[in-house]
Scaffold this motif. Structure first.
Motif, PDB file in Angstrom:
ATOM      1  N   LEU A 157       0.870  -1.260  -0.075  1.00  0.00           N
ATOM      2  CA  LEU A 157       0.000   0.138  -0.212  1.00  0.00           C
ATOM      3  C   LEU A 157       0.805   0.995  -0.090  1.00  0.00           C
ATOM      4  O   LEU A 157       1.942   1.231   0.639  1.00  0.00           O
ATOM      5  CB  LEU A 157      -0.942  -0.001   1.193  1.00  0.00           C
ATOM      6  N   GLU A 158       0.299   2.269  -0.745  1.00  0.00           N
ATOM      7  CA  GLU A 158       1.056   3.722  -0.658  1.00  0.00           C
ATOM      8  C   GLU A 158       0.835   4.064   0.698  1.00  0.00           C
ATOM      9  O   GLU A 158      -0.236   4.351   1.159  1.00  0.00           O
ATOM     10  CB  GLU A 158       0.380   4.740  -1.522  1.00  0.00           C
ATOM     11  N   LEU A 159       2.192   4.277   1.369  1.00  0.00           N
ATOM     12  CA  LEU A 159       2.105   4.865   2.906  1.00  0.00           C
ATOM     13  C   LEU A 159       2.305   6.094   3.187  1.00  0.00           C
ATOM     14  O   LEU A 159       2.015   7.040   3.804  1.00  0.00           O
ATOM     15  CB  LEU A 159       3.146   3.950   3.621  1.00  0.00           C
ATOM     16  N   VAL A 160       3.634   6.632   2.020  1.00  0.00           N
ATOM     17  CA  VAL A 160       3.846   8.031   2.191  1.00  0.00           C
ATOM     18  C   VAL A 160       4.257   8.636   0.726  1.00  0.00           C
ATOM     19  O   VAL A 160       4.326   7.880  -0.202  1.00  0.00           O
ATOM     20  CB  VAL A 160       5.475   7.773   2.595  1.00  0.00           C
ATOM     21  N   THR A 161       3.857  10.100   0.785  1.00  0.00           N
ATOM     22  CA  THR A 161       4.015  10.423  -0.429  1.00  0.00           C
ATOM     23  C   THR A 161       5.298  11.970  -0.059  1.00  0.00           C
ATOM     24  O   THR A 161       5.007  12.353   1.043  1.00  0.00           O
ATOM     25  CB  THR A 161       2.864  11.341  -1.075  1.00  0.00           C
ATOM     26  N   GLY A 162       5.805  11.982  -0.884  1.00  0.00           N
ATOM     27  CA  GLY A 162       6.904  13.190  -0.542  1.00  0.00           C
ATOM     28  C   GLY A 162       7.762  13.464  -1.912  1.00  0.00           C
ATOM     29  O   GLY A 162       7.511  12.961  -3.011  1.00  0.00           O
ATOM     30  N   GLN A 218      11.079  16.303  -3.734  1.00  0.00           N
ATOM     31  CA  GLN A 218      11.644  17.723  -3.817  1.00  0.00           C
ATOM     32  C   GLN A 218      10.745  18.891  -4.175  1.00  0.00           C
ATOM     33  O   GLN A 218       9.931  18.326  -4.988  1.00  0.00           O
ATOM     34  CB  GLN A 218      12.801  17.661  -4.469  1.00  0.00           C
ATOM     35  N   ARG A 219      10.884  19.822  -3.471  1.00  0.00           N
ATOM     36  CA  ARG A 219       9.775  21.056  -4.131  1.00  0.00           C
ATOM     37  C   ARG A 219      10.512  22.067  -4.797  1.00  0.00           C
ATOM     38  O   ARG A 219      11.640  22.452  -4.589  1.00  0.00           O
ATOM     39  CB  ARG A 219       9.056  21.820  -2.878  1.00  0.00           C
ATOM     40  N   LEU A 220       9.857  23.083  -5.757  1.00  0.00           N
ATOM     41  CA  LEU A 220      10.114  24.176  -6.363  1.00  0.00           C
ATOM     42  C   LEU A 220      10.705  25.162  -4.985  1.00  0.00           C
ATOM     43  O   LEU A 220      10.195  25.016  -3.886  1.00  0.00           O
ATOM     44  CB  LEU A 220       9.321  24.728  -7.126  1.00  0.00           C
TER      45      LEU A 220
HETATM   46  P1  AMO Z   1      -1.061  12.841  -0.154  1.00  0.00           P
HETATM   47  O1  AMO Z   1      -2.069  13.208  -0.683  1.00  0.00           O
HETATM   48  O2  AMO Z   1      -0.281  11.374  -1.064  1.00  0.00           O
HETATM   49  O3  AMO Z   1       0.243  13.630  -0.239  1.00  0.00           O
HETATM   50  O4  AMO Z   1      -1.165  11.946   1.244  1.00  0.00           O
HETATM   51  C1  AMO Z   1       0.032  11.451   1.827  1.00  0.00           C
HETATM   52  C2  AMO Z   1      -0.202  10.050   2.710  1.00  0.00           C
HETATM   53  O5  AMO Z   1      -1.490  10.341   3.365  1.00  0.00           O
HETATM   54  C3  AMO Z   1      -2.266   9.106   3.437  1.00  0.00           C
HETATM   55  N1  AMO Z   1      -3.690   9.411   3.018  1.00  0.00           N
HETATM   56  C4  AMO Z   1      -4.734   9.037   3.393  1.00  0.00           C
HETATM   57  N2  AMO Z   1      -5.025   8.197   4.747  1.00  0.00           N
HETATM   58  C5  AMO Z   1      -6.114   8.057   4.990  1.00  0.00           C
HETATM   59  N3  AMO Z   1      -7.092   8.353   4.309  1.00  0.00           N
HETATM   60  C6  AMO Z   1      -6.992   8.967   3.381  1.00  0.00           C
HETATM   61  N4  AMO Z   1      -8.090   9.737   2.521  1.00  0.00           N
HETATM   62  C7  AMO Z   1      -5.892   9.578   2.618  1.00  0.00           C
HETATM   63  N5  AMO Z   1      -5.401  10.236   1.506  1.00  0.00           N
HETATM   64  C8  AMO Z   1      -3.807  10.053   1.968  1.00  0.00           C
HETATM   65  C9  AMO Z   1      -1.558   8.098   2.581  1.00  0.00           C
HETATM   66  C10 AMO Z   1      -0.618   9.026   1.605  1.00  0.00           C
HETATM   67  O6  AMO Z   1       0.812   8.332   1.141  1.00  0.00           O
HETATM   68  N6  AMO Z   1       1.357  17.109   0.852  1.00  0.00           N
HETATM   69  C11 AMO Z   1       1.555  15.603   0.111  1.00  0.00           C
HETATM   70  C12 AMO Z   1       2.635  15.265   0.937  1.00  0.00           C
HETATM   71  C13 AMO Z   1       3.944  15.786   0.646  1.00  0.00           C
HETATM   72  O7  AMO Z   1       4.646  15.814  -0.401  1.00  0.00           O
HETATM   73  O8  AMO Z   1       4.760  16.133   1.668  1.00  0.00           O
HETATM   74  C14 AMO Z   1       0.318  14.952   0.576  1.00  0.00           C
HETATM   75  O9  AMO Z   1      -0.589  15.264   1.146  1.00  0.00           O
HETATM   76  O10 AMO Z   1      -0.750   7.267   3.356  1.00  0.00           O
END
Ligand code: AMO
Length: 420
Positions: free
Chosen positions: A342-347, A349-351
């Motif tokens: 499962l996707e756990l983290v999104t991240g 580098q930023r502008l």
């Molecule tokens: P993103 O929208 O992918 O990235 O969210 C980051 C992580 O949050 C979790 N997540 C959720 N968990 C439960 N219910 C949801 N509806 C839900 N949506 C997201 C996931 C996901 O990987 N600002 C960027 C982060 C960044 O780049 O720093 C962001 O919010 O685990």
């Protein structure tokens, strides 16, 4: 404070007369003898008594003599008790809280959360979640991060306009924050390294086992990075620290749930998005849940790792603040961390240059005006930076093997559920 011994420490008081306090977890009245099992925050203790005893979920204070007993939890029990009832329940619990297997379906549990979560197996994921947060804070504090608290009522959407809750803010339109993204970036200009643990809101129209309308986001953002790999390295430390804290602080929850804690490789394997597409024979601009599962299984097979980074997602699929990969047009310096399918983290580098933000917004046909407050940071000089957000409930669900994310938070909010 009621002066008491915690049930987990009872064995240290063998032979002494002590007081415990908690809830009647179970009452068993036999012909000649009766038993009470008392539950407090640390565990269970058996009391041997006679006659009529208070029923389940009565709040009691029991003074008795600690005596060895091979049958009792912890190897000791309280005998010759004096029992005082501190509060009497008006009704029995919705199901037996002492059964070793929870005898209720999820909707029943959630409808009765204030009582149901007293069941040790239903409380355990929350203990693991709390220990994880403590480990996150501990690790980032050690790495020189400052904890911040950003507003949850905001004037513009951060993660694209979709899935945002609108509210009436003194007669003006406002939104519940979808993430602390803009504020955490801004605060890099103040502290260099920041993190936040807080609620975020997503008007999720999907009724799935991995989406909530409110979840807890563990966010971090740091300056003076050479690229997204520096951010990935900090994330690796944070995850390792969370696991270490779970091991240390939530040992009994881990063992009662039979959780197997993953090892974190010194370097978590990473593949580029195009590689992930090739491996799963796809040309879609995003990974589907099925592809994420397949890739996770591949990482276990090939690298013995339950974690896998996918880097370089297409720019078109990432928000405007994402830094492009200078070496690969169309692709970003953004990553996801997959954990157990499962996707756990999104991240990523930023502008960091003001003019790059103006160009990015223009390219996406977005007006600058709603972002003026945020863009101040870049106008006054920001270092190259990046960060990530980890969804706490997803983490706890994957860690504990919970099939549904709603089992990992006390009062889930979703398409249908607004109370309790
Ligand atoms: P993103 O929208 O992918 O990235 O969210 C980051 C992580 O949050 C979790 N997540 C959720 N968990 C439960 N219910 C949801 N509806 C839900 N949506 C997201 C996931 C996901 O990987 N600002 C960027 C982060 C960044 O780049 O720093 C962001 O919010 O685990």
């Amino acid at each position: 404070m009621i002066s008491r011994v915690m049930t987990a420490e009872l064995a240290e008081h063998a032979g002494q007369r002590v007081t415990i306090a908690g809830w009647v977890h179970r009452r068993r009245q036999l012909k000649s003898v009766s038993f009470l099992v008392v539950r407090d925050r640390t565990g269970l203790a058996q009391v041997v008594a006679e006659g009529d005893l208070p029923g389940e979920e009565n709040v009691v204070q029991v003074t008795g003599t600690v005596t060895a007993s091979s049958q009792a939890p912890g190897g000791v029990e309280l005998v010759k008790p004096e029992i005082e009832v501190l509060a009497e329940p008006g009704a029995p619990p919705p199901f037996d809280l002492y059964r070793p297997v929870v005898p209720a379906a999820l909707p029943t549990i959630l409808d009765h959360a204030p009582v149901a979560l007293r069941h040790p197996l239903l409380r355990a994921p929350l203990e693991i979640s709390a220990a994880s947060v403590a480990g996150f804070r501990e690790t980032l504090d050690r790495l020189g991060f400052t904890e911040i608290h950003t507003p949850k009522i905001v004037a513009s959407a951060t993660e694209s306009g979709a899935n945002v809750f609108g509210i009436d803010y003194f007669g003006r339109p406002a939104y519940l924050a979808q993430s602390p993204q803009f504020y955490k970036q801004t605060m890099v200009g103040v502290f260099e390294r920041v993190y936040e643990v807080g609620p975020v809101f997503r008007a999720e129209p999907h009724d799935t086992v991995r989406h909530l309308a409110q979840y807890t986001s563990l966010d971090a953002e740091l300056g003076f990075v050479a690229g997204h790999r520096d951010v990935m390295a900090v994330l690796r430390e944070a995850v390792a620290g969370m696991l270490e804290s779970v091991r240390r602080r939530a040992a009994s929850a881990v063992s009662s749930l039979g959780v197997s804690l993953p090892a974190v490789p010194a370097e978590i394997p990473a593949i580029h998005f195009t590689e992930a597409q090739r491996m799963t024979s796809s040309d879609e601009p995003d990974l589907s849940p099925a592809q994420e599962r397949w890739l996770s299984e591949w990482a276990v097979r090939e690298h013995g790792s339950e974690f896998l980074f996918v880097t370089g997602y297409p720019m078109a699929k990432r928000p405007f603040y994402t830094h492009p990969d200078p070496a690969r047009p169309g692709y970003s310096n953004g990553f996801d961390l997959l954990f157990r399918g499962l996707e756990l983290v999104t991240g990523g580098q930023r502008l960091h240059r003001h003019e790059d933000y103006l160009t990015a917004l223009e390219e996406r046909g977005e007006p600058v005006e709603p972002y003026e407050g945020y863009l101040q940071a870049f106008r006054y000089g920001m270092p190259p930076h990046g960060g990530f957000a980890l969804g706490l409930e997803r983490w706890t669900a994957r860690l504990t093997g919970a099939a549904n994310i709603r089992q990992t938070t006390a009062f889930p909010r979703d398409l249908h559920r607004l109370s309790p």
